[in-house]
Write a protein that holds these residues in place. Structure first.
Motif, PDB file in Angstrom:
ATOM      1  N   GLY A  72       0.792  -1.219   0.000  1.00 17.44           N
ATOM      2  CA  GLY A  72       0.000   0.000   0.000  1.00 17.44           C
ATOM      3  C   GLY A  72       0.825   1.269   0.000  1.00 17.44           C
ATOM      4  N   GLU A  73       2.128   1.108   0.188  1.00 21.85           N
ATOM      5  CA  GLU A  73       3.007   2.290   0.189  1.00 21.85           C
ATOM      6  C   GLU A  73       3.233   2.754  -1.253  1.00 21.85           C
ATOM      7  N   SER A  74       3.355   4.055  -1.458  1.00 19.92           N
ATOM      8  CA  SER A  74       3.687   4.609  -2.777  1.00 19.92           C
ATOM      9  C   SER A  74       4.589   5.824  -2.614  1.00 19.92           C
ATOM     10  N   VAL A  75       5.503   5.984  -3.577  1.00 20.76           N
ATOM     11  CA  VAL A  75       6.449   7.105  -3.567  1.00 20.76           C
ATOM     12  C   VAL A  75       6.518   7.670  -4.986  1.00 20.76           C
ATOM     13  N   ASN A  76       6.439   8.981  -5.094  1.00 20.06           N
ATOM     14  CA  ASN A  76       6.561   9.624  -6.407  1.00 20.06           C
ATOM     15  C   ASN A  76       8.010  10.025  -6.670  1.00 20.06           C
ATOM     16  N   SER A  77       8.414   9.871  -7.914  1.00 12.35           N
ATOM     17  CA  SER A  77       9.742  10.324  -8.326  1.00 12.35           C
ATOM     18  C   SER A  77       9.763  11.845  -8.442  1.00 12.35           C
ATOM     19  N   ASN A  78      10.934  12.371  -8.758  1.00 12.99           N
ATOM     20  CA  ASN A  78      11.025  13.784  -9.116  1.00 12.99           C
ATOM     21  C   ASN A  78      10.184  14.033 -10.377  1.00 12.99           C
ATOM     22  N   THR A  79       9.618  15.208 -10.481  1.00 13.54           N
ATOM     23  CA  THR A  79       8.917  15.582 -11.721  1.00 13.54           C
ATOM     24  C   THR A  79       9.936  16.163 -12.695  1.00 13.54           C
ATOM     25  N   VAL A  80       9.920  15.639 -13.901  1.00 12.09           N
ATOM     26  CA  VAL A  80      10.876  16.084 -14.920  1.00 12.09           C
ATOM     27  C   VAL A  80      10.115  16.653 -16.111  1.00 12.09           C
ATOM     28  N   THR A  81      10.840  17.303 -17.003  1.00 10.69           N
ATOM     29  CA  THR A  81      10.217  17.994 -18.140  1.00 10.69           C
ATOM     30  C   THR A  81      10.658  17.389 -19.460  1.00 10.69           C
ATOM     31  N   LEU A  82       9.701  17.164 -20.328  1.00  8.88           N
ATOM     32  CA  LEU A  82       9.970  16.809 -21.720  1.00  8.88           C
ATOM     33  C   LEU A  82       9.766  18.073 -22.541  1.00  8.88           C
ATOM     34  N   THR A  83      10.820  18.541 -23.192  1.00 10.64           N
ATOM     35  CA  THR A  83      10.731  19.713 -24.066  1.00 10.64           C
ATOM     36  C   THR A  83      10.895  19.245 -25.508  1.00 10.64           C
ATOM     37  N   VAL A  84       9.845  19.436 -26.300  1.00 11.99           N
ATOM     38  CA  VAL A  84       9.865  19.013 -27.704  1.00 11.99           C
ATOM     39  C   VAL A  84       9.958  20.262 -28.578  1.00 11.99           C
ATOM     40  N   ASN A  85      11.052  20.382 -29.304  1.00 14.45           N
ATOM     41  CA  ASN A  85      11.284  21.530 -30.175  1.00 14.45           C
ATOM     42  C   ASN A  85      10.809  21.245 -31.592  1.00 14.45           C
ATOM     43  N   ASP A  86      10.390  22.287 -32.263  1.00 11.92           N
ATOM     44  CA  ASP A  86       9.942  22.137 -33.648  1.00 11.92           C
ATOM     45  C   ASP A  86      11.148  21.961 -34.574  1.00 11.92           C
ATOM     46  N   ILE A  87      10.928  21.312 -35.721  1.00  7.13           N
ATOM     47  CA  ILE A  87      11.955  21.203 -36.748  1.00  7.13           C
ATOM     48  C   ILE A  87      12.228  22.599 -37.309  1.00  7.13           C
ATOM     49  N   VAL A  88      13.499  22.913 -37.503  1.00  8.86           N
ATOM     50  CA  VAL A  88      13.875  24.225 -38.026  1.00  8.86           C
ATOM     51  C   VAL A  88      13.837  24.204 -39.551  1.00  8.86           C
ATOM     52  N   LYS A  89      13.006  25.052 -40.129  1.00  4.36           N
ATOM     53  CA  LYS A  89      12.908  25.143 -41.582  1.00  4.36           C
ATOM     54  C   LYS A  89      14.216  25.692 -42.145  1.00  4.36           C
ATOM     55  N   PRO A  90      14.750  25.091 -43.226  1.00  6.40           N
ATOM     56  CA  PRO A  90      16.021  25.571 -43.783  1.00  6.40           C
ATOM     57  C   PRO A  90      15.947  27.037 -44.207  1.00  6.40           C
ATOM     58  N   VAL A  91      17.030  27.756 -43.937  1.00  4.37           N
ATOM     59  CA  VAL A  91      17.133  29.170 -44.322  1.00  4.37           C
ATOM     60  C   VAL A  91      18.170  29.290 -45.436  1.00  4.37           C
ATOM     61  N   ILE A  92      17.735  29.776 -46.597  1.00  3.31           N
ATOM     62  CA  ILE A  92      18.638  29.976 -47.729  1.00  3.31           C
ATOM     63  C   ILE A  92      19.274  31.354 -47.594  1.00  3.31           C
ATOM     64  N   LEU A  93      20.604  31.381 -47.538  1.00  4.21           N
ATOM     65  CA  LEU A  93      21.325  32.638 -47.359  1.00  4.21           C
ATOM     66  C   LEU A  93      21.571  33.355 -48.687  1.00  4.21           C
ATOM     67  N   THR A  94      21.967  32.611 -49.692  1.00  4.38           N
ATOM     68  CA  THR A  94      22.136  33.180 -51.038  1.00  4.38           C
ATOM     69  C   THR A  94      21.428  32.276 -52.036  1.00  4.38           C
ATOM     70  N   GLN A  95      20.709  32.854 -52.982  1.00  3.31           N
ATOM     71  CA  GLN A  95      19.896  32.100 -53.924  1.00  3.31           C
ATOM     72  C   GLN A  95      20.704  31.699 -55.175  1.00  3.31           C
ATOM     73  N   PRO A  96      20.302  30.601 -55.839  1.00  6.07           N
ATOM     74  CA  PRO A  96      20.937  30.258 -57.120  1.00  6.07           C
ATOM     75  C   PRO A  96      20.617  31.311 -58.171  1.00  6.07           C
ATOM     76  N   GLN A  97      21.523  31.489 -59.133  1.00  5.24           N
ATOM     77  CA  GLN A  97      21.401  32.553 -60.117  1.00  5.24           C
ATOM     78  C   GLN A  97      21.135  32.009 -61.521  1.00  5.24           C
ATOM     79  N   ASP A  98      20.485  32.855 -62.357  1.00  7.04           N
ATOM     80  CA  ASP A  98      20.316  32.527 -63.772  1.00  7.04           C
ATOM     81  C   ASP A  98      21.696  32.348 -64.406  1.00  7.04           C
ATOM     82  N   PHE A  99      21.743  31.538 -65.461  1.00 10.64           N
ATOM     83  CA  PHE A  99      23.012  31.427 -66.188  1.00 10.64           C
ATOM     84  C   PHE A  99      22.765  31.162 -67.673  1.00 10.64           C
ATOM     85  N   GLU A 100      23.783  31.459 -68.461  1.00 13.33           N
ATOM     86  CA  GLU A 100      23.729  31.259 -69.912  1.00 13.33           C
ATOM     87  C   GLU A 100      24.946  30.456 -70.314  1.00 13.33           C
ATOM     88  N   GLU A 101      24.706  29.433 -71.134  1.00 12.10           N
ATOM     89  CA  GLU A 101      25.806  28.546 -71.536  1.00 12.10           C
ATOM     90  C   GLU A 101      25.468  27.939 -72.886  1.00 12.10           C
TER      91      GLU A 101
END
Length: 202
Positions: A72-101
């Motif tokens: 009948g005895e019961s003991v609770n553990s420490n309460t801990v936290t689950l932190t779920v972060n979102d996926i980071v969307k890729p950030v394009i720093l420089t874009q591809p350019q038109d070209f002629e060949e």
């Protein structure tokens, strides 16, 4: 108190869809059997010494484990936290350019992305709406096959779980130039008597 928790669960910081679990261990000094029940935000979530964390939702969630004895005895553990972060969307720093060949030639296109160490990156290259290649870095060599074509790249950042997010680059134009005809041997001229033919060579 007969129940002694010998290993407390630890907080977890992860990304959406990652596989993570909490663990606990305890003893009962009288030898009576004990059980383990896990709670997430106050609701029972699992039983046993380990509990698979639910990482399908972004946010912070509290977990603890209640250790019960048949006495009948019961003991609770420490309460801990689950932190779920979102996926980071890729950030394009420089874009591809038109070209002629020249038509039939190759041209390497590249651009830069702010890559994060926590993610794997995939680059899917398109030309005229159809995928032509997949690479692990932001660089690809196109073969110029027509007078004009449009292209772009889809960048995907993902976790081992398969969860990911994508960003599409700007559309760039491929312009193909026809090659000029090069005369290797100039036509020759020759004086011949009237009535005789002469063939020039090019």
């Amino acid at each position: 108190m007969a129940i002694q928790i010998t290993m407390q669960p630890l907080s977890i910081n992860c990304y959406l869809g990652d596989y993570r679990s909490f663990s606990i261990d305890a003893t009962e000094t009288t030898g009576a059997p004990i059980g383990f029940n896990w709670f997430r935000d106050g609701r029972q979530a699992a039983s046993g010494k380990t509990c698979t964390a639910n990482t399908k939702t972004v946010g912070s969630f509290s977990y603890y484990c209640r250790v019960n004895s048949i006495t009948g005895e019961s003991v609770n553990s420490n309460t801990v936290t689950l932190t779920v972060n979102d996926i980071v969307k890729p950030v394009i720093l420089t874009q591809p350019q038109d070209f002629e060949e020249y038509i039939g030639s190759d041209h390497t296109v590249s651009f830069t992305v702010d890559e994060k160490a926590a993610f794997a990156y995939k680059y899917e290259w398109y030309k005229d709406g159809a995928i032509v290649a997949t690479t692990s870095d932001p660089e690809y060599t196109y073969r110029v096959t027509s007078v004009t074509a449009t292209a772009y790249c889809v960048v995907t950042a993902s976790r081992p779980s398969g969860y990911g997010k994508s960003t599409t680059s700007n559309t760039f134009t491929i312009t193909g130039k026809p090659r000029e005809v090069e005369i290797v041997i100039e036509p020759s001229s020759k004086t011949v008597p009237i009535g005789y033919g002469h063939e020039g060579t090019v």
